[in-house]
Design an enzyme around this catalytic site. Structure first.
Site, PDB file in Angstrom:
ATOM      1  N   HIS A   1       3.442 -14.301  -6.067  1.00 43.63           N
ATOM      2  CA  HIS A   1       2.883 -12.975  -5.799  1.00 43.63           C
ATOM      3  C   HIS A   1       1.405 -13.087  -5.414  1.00 43.63           C
ATOM      4  O   HIS A   1       0.796 -14.149  -5.493  1.00 43.63           O
ATOM      5  CB  HIS A   1       3.051 -12.079  -7.022  1.00 43.63           C
TER       6      HIS A   1
ATOM      7  N   GLU B   1      -1.349 -12.045  -6.809  1.00 48.09           N
ATOM      8  CA  GLU B   1      -2.296 -12.443  -7.842  1.00 48.09           C
ATOM      9  C   GLU B   1      -2.303 -13.963  -8.043  1.00 48.09           C
ATOM     10  O   GLU B   1      -3.352 -14.570  -8.262  1.00 48.09           O
ATOM     11  CB  GLU B   1      -1.951 -11.743  -9.168  1.00 48.09           C
TER      12      GLU B   1
ATOM     13  N   CYS C   1       2.872  -6.922 -11.934  1.00 46.01           N
ATOM     14  CA  CYS C   1       4.159  -6.845 -12.615  1.00 46.01           C
ATOM     15  C   CYS C   1       4.043  -7.370 -14.047  1.00 46.01           C
ATOM     16  O   CYS C   1       3.199  -8.212 -14.351  1.00 46.01           O
ATOM     17  CB  CYS C   1       5.233  -7.618 -11.845  1.00 46.01           C
TER      18      CYS C   1
ATOM     19  N   LEU D   1      19.487  -7.194  19.425  1.00 43.77           N
ATOM     20  CA  LEU D   1      18.894  -6.594  18.223  1.00 43.77           C
ATOM     21  C   LEU D   1      18.144  -7.617  17.374  1.00 43.77           C
ATOM     22  O   LEU D   1      18.190  -7.587  16.148  1.00 43.77           O
ATOM     23  CB  LEU D   1      19.967  -5.883  17.376  1.00 43.77           C
TER      24      LEU D   1
ATOM     25  N   GLU E   1      17.981   2.447  16.173  1.00 41.10           N
ATOM     26  CA  GLU E   1      17.775   2.350  17.615  1.00 41.10           C
ATOM     27  C   GLU E   1      19.015   2.801  18.382  1.00 41.10           C
ATOM     28  O   GLU E   1      19.259   2.366  19.502  1.00 41.10           O
ATOM     29  CB  GLU E   1      17.407   0.914  18.002  1.00 41.10           C
TER      30      GLU E   1
END
Length: 351
Positions: free
Chosen positions: A53, A55, A82, A211, A289
């Site tokens: 994360h 931090e 968290c 896509l 889309e």
């Protein structure tokens, strides 16, 4: 440190957090900086889902000669640290272990596993905690995450390109060139930032789209194809197995191991069923889309959160009309080459 400095360093957190777009989901995008006497000694962001994360990366970035300053520094973080064991250990515990005396938080995490628990843990450890710095901006950056956990559905972004006289395609449904090469790349960047992309049967058959994000470096979204009778030919791109693909159908069929079929009731309201299933699959956002019919269904049922419309300079003498957006607030407009890009938010979205 005064309010002006708090906002200055929180803006840096937001800049860092945004670098995780398309990679952190379904986790939120988070940035963190460590500041000692108005000097940044460390910074980091959540780079990849399942990995360290913000931090952690922030503390690990501190140079050896500045290590002794960590216990005298202020940590700025755009989202509440968290306090639970997920794919990584609790960040609140890491902050406590490093004896950081002051933490400034952009906004509280409303995810039930966190929601105030991180702040409580820090304060119980004697750490000074300041909250609500650039709170609106911090929530907006993670609007997909907050929408997902607070409303129990993916964040839905509608997107289409239209001519100057608001047409999307020729009468026969075949695509026409509307946007320029710059907005084409922009669309692929948008795709890289979302967890999934949705089209209907007509678009899949007429356009045979890939896509993917071939015009922009980034992760391909999960392809979602509404295909009630599984009519899209198996030699088309959406069947090629290059990207995880889910066909939303009223029947089962042989996918040859290249995709998944989500069987839903097409005689009931399809879209609420679809969004519920995507929620259970932990898919936090959908970029729609599709053609006019699919887009209009989302608008009519008020199931969209954001809309992005690209308007080119050309016109058509006849063709399929673009949807008419309702309950919308214009959030911003810009030009990219000859194209205009308008961003709308749904009026009742709360974002």
């Amino acid at each position: 440190m005064d309010h002006t400095f708090n906002e200055f360093f929180m803006r840096r957190c937001l800049e860092l957090a945004a670098m995780g777009a398309g990679h952190a989901a379904p986790n939120p995008m988070v940035g963190a900086v460590l500041v000692h006497q108005q000097r940044i000694i460390g910074e980091g962001y959540h780079q990849q889902y399942g990995e360290a994360h913000a931090e952690v990366n922030c503390i690990n970035s501190v140079a050896p000669e500045d290590q002794s300053l960590i216990a005298k520094a202020t940590m700025y973080v755009s989202l509440e640290p968290c306090a639970h064991h997920g794919k990584t250990p609790p960040c609140a515990d890491l902050i406590v272990a490093n004896h950081i005396p002051h933490v400034v938080i952009g906004c509280q995490d409303t995810f039930s596993e966190v929601s105030g628990k991180g702040i409580e843990k820090l304060r119980k450890a004697g750490i000074e905690v300041t909250t609500g710095v650039l709170e609106e901006e911090c929530r907006y950056l993670n609007r997909r995450f907050f929408n997902f956990h607070e409303k129990k559905k993916p964040y839905v972004i509608l997107k289409w390109a239209q001519t100057r006289n608001a047409l999307m395609a020729a009468d026969d449904g075949k695509p026409v060139r509307i946007s320029n090469t710059y907005t084409d790349r922009l669309v692929h960047r948008w795709r890289s930032e979302e967890m999934s992309i949705l089209v209907g049967t007509g678009t899949a058959i007429h356009d045979n789209p890939k896509l993917n994000t071939r015009l922009w470096p980034g992760k391909d979204p999960v392809r979602l194809v509404i295909d009630k009778a599984l009519k899209v030919p198996h030699e088309y791109h959406v069947w090629d197995g290059s990207v995880p693909t889910i066909f939303i159908s009223g029947r089962t069929g042989d996918t040859e191991g290249r995709s998944e079929i989500m069987q839903l009731d097409f005689y009931d309201d399809l879209l609420p069923q679809l969004l519920e299933q995507l929620y259970h699959k932990n898919i936090t956002s959908v970029l729609v889309e599709g053609g006019p019919h699919v887009l209009e269904q989302f608008i009519e049922m008020d199931l969209w959160d954001e809309c992005r419309i690209i308007t080119g300079t050309g016109t058509l003498k006849g063709g399929k009309a673009a949807p008419v957006l309702t309950n919308a607030l214009l959030a911003g407009s810009s030009t990219l080459g000859t194209d205009r890009v308008d961003i709308y938010h749904r009026h009742a979205s709360g974002m």
